[in-house]
Design a protein around this motif. Structure first.
Motif, PDB file in Angstrom:
ATOM      1  N   THR A 109       0.833  -1.208   0.000  1.00 31.99           N
ATOM      2  CA  THR A 109       0.000   0.000   0.000  1.00 31.99           C
ATOM      3  C   THR A 109       0.866   1.255   0.000  1.00 31.99           C
ATOM      4  OG1 THR A 109      -1.809  -1.114   1.151  1.00 31.99           O
ATOM      5  CG2 THR A 109      -1.749   1.280   1.304  1.00 31.99           C
ATOM      6  N   ASP A 110       1.912   1.272   0.815  1.00 34.18           N
ATOM      7  CA  ASP A 110       2.824   2.416   0.855  1.00 34.18           C
ATOM      8  C   ASP A 110       3.480   2.651  -0.499  1.00 34.18           C
ATOM      9  OD1 ASP A 110       2.241   2.788   3.512  1.00 34.18           O
ATOM     10  OD2 ASP A 110       4.074   1.847   4.267  1.00 34.18           O
ATOM     11  N   ALA A 111       3.817   1.573  -1.191  1.00 29.20           N
ATOM     12  CA  ALA A 111       4.460   1.692  -2.498  1.00 29.20           C
ATOM     13  C   ALA A 111       3.524   2.354  -3.503  1.00 29.20           C
ATOM     14  CB  ALA A 111       4.895   0.319  -2.997  1.00 29.20           C
ATOM     15  N   ARG A 112       2.242   2.014  -3.464  1.00 29.39           N
ATOM     16  CA  ARG A 112       1.274   2.640  -4.381  1.00 29.39           C
ATOM     17  C   ARG A 112       1.096   4.122  -4.073  1.00 29.39           C
ATOM     18  NH1 ARG A 112      -3.626  -1.847  -5.028  1.00 29.39           N
ATOM     19  NH2 ARG A 112      -2.286  -3.597  -5.668  1.00 29.39           N
ATOM     20  N   VAL A 113       1.051   4.445  -2.791  1.00 25.11           N
ATOM     21  CA  VAL A 113       0.922   5.851  -2.411  1.00 25.11           C
ATOM     22  C   VAL A 113       2.162   6.631  -2.850  1.00 25.11           C
ATOM     23  CG1 VAL A 113       0.773   7.451  -0.462  1.00 25.11           C
ATOM     24  CG2 VAL A 113      -0.644   5.390  -0.493  1.00 25.11           C
ATOM     25  N   ALA A 114       3.339   6.029  -2.699  1.00 20.04           N
ATOM     26  CA  ALA A 114       4.578   6.686  -3.109  1.00 20.04           C
ATOM     27  C   ALA A 114       4.586   6.948  -4.610  1.00 20.04           C
ATOM     28  CB  ALA A 114       5.775   5.835  -2.715  1.00 20.04           C
ATOM     29  N   GLY A 174      -2.458   2.630  -8.774  1.00 22.28           N
ATOM     30  CA  GLY A 174      -2.950   1.525  -7.961  1.00 22.28           C
ATOM     31  C   GLY A 174      -3.858   1.933  -6.827  1.00 22.28           C
ATOM     32  N   LEU A 175      -4.216   3.220  -6.763  1.00 25.50           N
ATOM     33  CA  LEU A 175      -5.186   3.656  -5.752  1.00 25.50           C
ATOM     34  C   LEU A 175      -6.560   3.273  -6.276  1.00 25.50           C
ATOM     35  CD1 LEU A 175      -2.582   5.387  -5.216  1.00 25.50           C
ATOM     36  CD2 LEU A 175      -4.096   7.062  -4.164  1.00 25.50           C
ATOM     37  N   ASN A 176      -7.212   2.349  -5.604  1.00 24.98           N
ATOM     38  CA  ASN A 176      -8.341   1.669  -6.217  1.00 24.98           C
ATOM     39  C   ASN A 176      -9.730   2.182  -5.895  1.00 24.98           C
ATOM     40  OD1 ASN A 176      -8.025   0.773  -3.590  1.00 24.98           O
ATOM     41  ND2 ASN A 176      -7.323  -1.278  -4.182  1.00 24.98           N
ATOM     42  N   GLU A 177      -9.855   3.289  -5.186  1.00 22.75           N
ATOM     43  CA  GLU A 177     -11.204   3.820  -4.908  1.00 22.75           C
ATOM     44  C   GLU A 177     -11.175   5.337  -4.816  1.00 22.75           C
ATOM     45  OE1 GLU A 177     -14.794   3.644  -1.584  1.00 22.75           O
ATOM     46  OE2 GLU A 177     -13.104   2.253  -1.455  1.00 22.75           O
ATOM     47  N   ILE A 178     -11.869   6.007  -5.740  1.00 20.36           N
ATOM     48  CA  ILE A 178     -12.046   7.459  -5.668  1.00 20.36           C
ATOM     49  C   ILE A 178     -13.286   7.712  -4.814  1.00 20.36           C
ATOM     50  CG2 ILE A 178     -12.481   9.573  -6.968  1.00 20.36           C
ATOM     51  CD1 ILE A 178     -11.077   8.238  -9.352  1.00 20.36           C
ATOM     52  N   ARG A 179     -13.064   8.184  -3.603  1.00 21.72           N
ATOM     53  CA  ARG A 179     -14.178   8.326  -2.666  1.00 21.72           C
ATOM     54  C   ARG A 179     -15.027   9.553  -2.982  1.00 21.72           C
ATOM     55  NH1 ARG A 179     -13.018   9.049   3.647  1.00 21.72           N
ATOM     56  NH2 ARG A 179     -11.758   7.179   3.261  1.00 21.72           N
TER      57      ARG A 179
END
Length: 255
Positions: free
Chosen positions: A67-72, A139-144
């Motif tokens: 998860t951290d890798a996708r945020v980075a 890879g961020l999988n949900e646009i809230r």
């Protein structure tokens, strides 16, 4: 003629106000109570994106690392788009065990989910759609949510407040003129701070409206924001035009 002035002293033109609420703020002399409303619309010039990312792995540490890798990756993309760190907030992470409840009996642990939320403030709305696409690509999988706002809301709130003041004065003058009276000094002002309506979410155009030569960026319609305000005012009345003696503000006697 004094009786006419005394009778007028019992008259209170109220717009949305109860007599009990004004009992302690109205004079005993002839007066008029009124309420003014103001509303101003503003075109949004900024937006806030809230995007979630979550991954599930056998170990909590692995899920967090992925998860951290996708945020980075998304951070790198945001920097390439000119978004500065002060407009990015992702200082959060949660991990939660995941269980399989499909089999009767004791739940089976199948892994751990790590989740983070990235909030981005966008000052150039032309970048809105590219930033959303970039989030999904990273890879961020949900646009809230995507909520619109204005950079300086206080100036629109001030405009709405002045419009409310003007509305109250206009109503009071019209009511007074209808009874052959004129407005005197302001006796009291009752005001409570107002706020603009909730930020609207970006909405997509319908398929019918999105013609072939329309770009994806144009399909995001920027709804206008409403700023409203209201003010309650009590004016004294000059009633000499009704035949009362100038300056005669003798309060009515109790029956």
């Amino acid at each position: 003629m004094k009786n006419a002035a005394l009778a007028l002293g019992l008259f209170t033109a109220s717009c949305g106000l109860s007599s009990l609420a004004w009992a302690e703020t109205t004079p005993t002399a002839p007066h008029l109570s009124t309420s003014g409303q103001g509303k101003v619309q503003a075109q949004p010039d900024m937006a806030t994106l809230v995007i979630d990312v979550s991954t599930t792995q056998a170990q909590a540490s692995q899920a967090k690392k992925q998860t951290d890798a996708r945020v980075a990756r998304y951070f790198d993309f945001l920097h390439q788009q000119g978004i500065v760190d002060k407009d990015i907030n992702a200082a959060n992470v949660t991990t939660q065990a995941q269980y399989d409840y499909s089999v009767q009996g004791k739940p089976k642990l199948i892994g751990y989910q790590a989740s983070r939320t990235v909030t981005v403030t966008v000052h150039q709305l032309t970048k809105l759609n590219p930033l959303l696409d970039g989030a999904l690509a990273a890879g961020l999988n949900e646009i809230r949510s995507v909520s619109m706002a204005v950079e300086h809301p206080e100036q629109y709130q001030q405009q709405a407040r002045q419009a409310a003041v003007n509305d109250a004065i206009s109503k009071a003058k019209s009511l007074a003129a209808g009874f052959n009276a004129t407005l005197g000094p302001v006796w009291s002002i009752n005001y409570q701070t107002q706020s603009h309506e909730a930020m609207p979410m970006v909405r997509m155009m319908s398929a019918k409206a999105a013609v072939a030569d329309t770009s994806a960026d144009q399909t995001y319609q920027q709804q206008k924001l409403d700023f409203s305000d209201n003010v309650d005012v009590v004016f004294t009345l000059n009633t000499h035009s009704l035949g009362a003696e100038p300056g005669d503000h003798t309060p009515p006697k109790n029956p």
